[in-house]
Design a protein around this motif. Structure first.
Motif, mmCIF file in Angstrom:
data_model
loop_
_atom_site.group_PDB
_atom_site.id
_atom_site.type_symbol
_atom_site.label_atom_id
_atom_site.label_comp_id
_atom_site.label_asym_id
_atom_site.label_seq_id
_atom_site.Cartn_x
_atom_site.Cartn_y
_atom_site.Cartn_z
ATOM 1 N N MET A 1 0.836 -1.185 0.157
ATOM 2 C CA MET A 1 -0.115 -0.137 -0.033
ATOM 3 C C MET A 1 0.641 1.401 0.182
ATOM 4 N N SER A 2 0.190 2.354 -0.846
ATOM 5 C CA SER A 2 1.071 3.688 -0.755
ATOM 6 C C SER A 2 1.248 4.225 0.541
ATOM 7 N N THR A 3 2.334 4.860 0.784
ATOM 8 C CA THR A 3 2.421 5.699 2.057
ATOM 9 C C THR A 3 2.048 7.210 1.540
ATOM 10 N N PRO A 4 1.662 8.187 2.646
ATOM 11 C CA PRO A 4 1.593 9.416 2.249
ATOM 12 C C PRO A 4 2.822 10.023 1.378
ATOM 13 N N LYS A 5 4.168 9.687 1.932
ATOM 14 C CA LYS A 5 5.108 10.063 1.362
ATOM 15 C C LYS A 5 5.125 9.582 -0.140
ATOM 16 N N ASP A 6 5.004 8.648 -0.434
ATOM 17 C CA ASP A 6 4.837 7.953 -1.748
ATOM 18 C C ASP A 6 3.854 8.787 -2.596
ATOM 19 N N LEU A 7 2.994 9.239 -2.278
ATOM 20 C CA LEU A 7 1.807 9.958 -2.913
ATOM 21 C C LEU A 7 2.278 11.492 -3.066
ATOM 22 N N PHE A 8 2.356 12.060 -1.902
ATOM 23 C CA PHE A 8 2.320 13.475 -1.820
ATOM 24 C C PHE A 8 3.776 13.880 -1.644
ATOM 25 N N GLY A 9 4.872 13.377 -1.249
ATOM 26 C CA GLY A 9 6.172 13.611 -1.181
ATOM 27 C C GLY A 9 6.787 14.414 -2.407
ATOM 28 N N ALA A 27 -0.040 21.952 7.382
ATOM 29 C CA ALA A 27 1.117 22.432 6.714
ATOM 30 C C ALA A 27 2.482 21.965 7.670
ATOM 31 N N ARG A 28 2.480 21.834 8.997
ATOM 32 C CA ARG A 28 3.528 21.505 9.507
ATOM 33 C C ARG A 28 3.810 20.025 9.145
ATOM 34 N N TYR A 29 2.742 18.939 9.087
ATOM 35 C CA TYR A 29 2.849 17.680 8.738
ATOM 36 C C TYR A 29 3.336 17.652 7.252
ATOM 37 N N ALA A 30 2.610 18.371 6.481
ATOM 38 C CA ALA A 30 3.049 17.958 4.954
ATOM 39 C C ALA A 30 4.392 18.555 4.802
ATOM 40 N N ALA A 31 4.743 19.544 5.425
ATOM 41 C CA ALA A 31 6.420 19.818 5.214
ATOM 42 C C ALA A 31 7.206 19.201 5.705
ATOM 43 N N MET A 36 6.494 17.887 1.495
ATOM 44 C CA MET A 36 5.922 18.677 0.452
ATOM 45 C C MET A 36 6.079 20.252 0.642
ATOM 46 N N THR A 37 6.153 21.098 -0.496
ATOM 47 C CA THR A 37 6.187 22.455 -0.688
ATOM 48 C C THR A 37 4.865 22.979 -0.106
ATOM 49 N N VAL A 38 4.671 23.835 0.700
ATOM 50 C CA VAL A 38 3.567 24.068 1.242
ATOM 51 C C VAL A 38 3.107 25.614 1.051
ATOM 52 N N VAL A 39 2.092 25.822 0.305
ATOM 53 C CA VAL A 39 1.589 27.338 0.066
ATOM 54 C C VAL A 39 0.402 27.657 1.085
ATOM 55 N N LEU A 40 1.043 28.851 2.043
ATOM 56 C CA LEU A 40 0.149 28.967 3.444
ATOM 57 C C LEU A 40 -0.701 30.032 2.983
ATOM 58 N N ARG A 239 -1.722 13.658 10.505
ATOM 59 C CA ARG A 239 -1.073 12.246 10.219
ATOM 60 C C ARG A 239 -2.247 11.451 10.021
ATOM 61 N N VAL A 240 -3.260 11.431 10.654
ATOM 62 C CA VAL A 240 -4.651 10.404 10.428
ATOM 63 C C VAL A 240 -4.991 10.664 9.031
ATOM 64 N N PHE A 241 -5.329 12.116 8.718
ATOM 65 C CA PHE A 241 -5.860 12.382 7.601
ATOM 66 C C PHE A 241 -5.033 11.959 6.223
ATOM 67 N N PHE A 242 -3.541 12.071 6.386
ATOM 68 C CA PHE A 242 -2.638 11.731 5.195
ATOM 69 C C PHE A 242 -2.888 10.349 5.044
ATOM 70 N N ASP A 243 -2.595 9.682 6.120
ATOM 71 C CA ASP A 243 -2.774 8.168 6.151
ATOM 72 C C ASP A 243 -4.009 7.440 5.566
ATOM 73 N N GLN A 244 -5.153 8.082 5.888
ATOM 74 C CA GLN A 244 -6.558 7.742 5.382
ATOM 75 C C GLN A 244 -6.632 8.060 3.775
ATOM 76 N N ALA A 245 -6.055 9.325 3.535
ATOM 77 C CA ALA A 245 -5.992 9.691 1.957
ATOM 78 C C ALA A 245 -5.358 8.733 1.239
ATOM 79 N N ALA A 246 -4.030 8.133 1.887
ATOM 80 C CA ALA A 246 -3.200 7.379 0.988
ATOM 81 C C ALA A 246 -3.708 6.059 0.804
ATOM 82 N N ALA A 247 -4.997 5.764 1.863
ATOM 83 C CA ALA A 247 -5.525 4.414 1.775
ATOM 84 C C ALA A 247 -6.492 4.684 0.929
#
Length: 287
Positions: A1-9, A27-31, A36-40, A239-247
């Motif tokens: 299964m893909s990880t958040p880093k696989d999909l979004f990194g 933003a903190r978790y994504a960066a 990820m590059t984050v546009v705030l 972290r939970v949101f990214f994990d569920q999105a990756a799933a």
């Protein structure tokens, strides 16, 4: 299964309402964790400038753009800036939102209109400005619209907010179907984010009432602030949101009790029963 880093990194995330709370946590978790590059984006220029500096100190890449999501032209400029200065947007998070306490009939008209223009129209403006650009890109991308546990239930003394989160959830469900119907479902993924109790300053900054039962509105604010004291950390929620999105989940839930609220809502509709007045912290006796 893909990880958040696989999909979004390595991709670009644009987050509205990034100055505090859930937006800042995402933003903190994504960066830091996903790379990820984050546009705030936020109306609070000082808050996003400080967050950008923080992310950069930790080796992240960020761009801060002052943007009022109520203004479609401002959101269009945000999209143009993000694609020009950061690159193709892989993740759009329509997160900006405000609260309102008090009886519906006591709610100031200006407060109602402000909430609708941010919580609902702000999401539409984000879709309008970003989605055509994202659909035109060959790579995979994601759209997260922030609903709430309030989007699958009912609660007294915050009807404008609850209404808006029902609207965002319905908009997101329809958008998911429309993206698929238009032939983009294989590379543009639309997901609904339903936070439960996640720490933010939304209750402190919530709109008040000027006339009528002011005490009931402020008592409810105090009750919600007591709940906030036990709330989930925004980075843990991210972290939970990214994990569920990756799933490849559609409904991204911060805590299991959000699913319980969804089941309760389904039961209410199936049984066609009137909404029950919540008990405990969510119920403030009439003054």
């Amino acid at each position: 299964m893909s990880t958040p880093k696989d999909l979004f990194g390595g991709g670009v995330a644009v987050i509205t309402g990034a100055g505090a709370g859930i937006g800042a946590g995402l933003a903190r978790y994504a960066a830091r964790e996903v790379g990820m590059t984050v546009v705030l984006a936020d109306v609070d220029a000082a808050a996003i400038a400080a967050l950008r500096a923080e992310l950069e100190r930790h080796g992240g890449r960020a761009l801060d753009v002052v943007c009022d999501v109520r203004d479609p032209d401002a959101v269009e400029r945000l999209a143009a800036t993000a694609f020009r200065d950061a690159g193709p947007v892989r993740l759009l998070v329509n997160n900006a939102g405000v609260e309102q306490f008090g009886y519906l009939w006591d709610t100031p008209v200006a407060n109602w209109e402000r909430l609708v223009s941010i919580n609902i129209s702000g999401v539409f403006h984000g879709i309008k400005a970003f989605l055509p650009r994202m659909m035109a890109e060959p790579g995979r991308s994601w759209v997260w619209n922030l609903s709430s546990i309030g989007g699958v239930g009912a609660a007294p003394l915050q009807a404008p907010y609850i209404m808006s989160k029902h609207a965002v959830l319905a908009l997101t469900e329809c958008l998911r179907q429309e993206v698929e119907l238009a032939g983009h479902g294989h590379h543009v993924h639309v997901q609904a984010v339903l936070p439960g109790a996640v720490a933010s300053n939304i209750f402190e900054s919530a709109g008040a009432v000027e006339d009528g039962d002011v005490a009931a509105a402020e008592d409810h604010r105090a009750a919600m602030l007591r709940i906030k004291a036990q709330a989930m950390d925004p980075i843990d929620a991210a972290r939970v949101f990214f994990d569920q999105a990756a799933a490849d989940e559609f409904y991204l839930l911060s805590q299991p009790f959000v699913a319980d609220a969804m089941a309760e809502r389904a039961d209410t509709l199936t049984r066609r029963r009137a909404p029950r007045l919540p008990q405990g912290e969510f119920t403030v006796p009439a003054s």
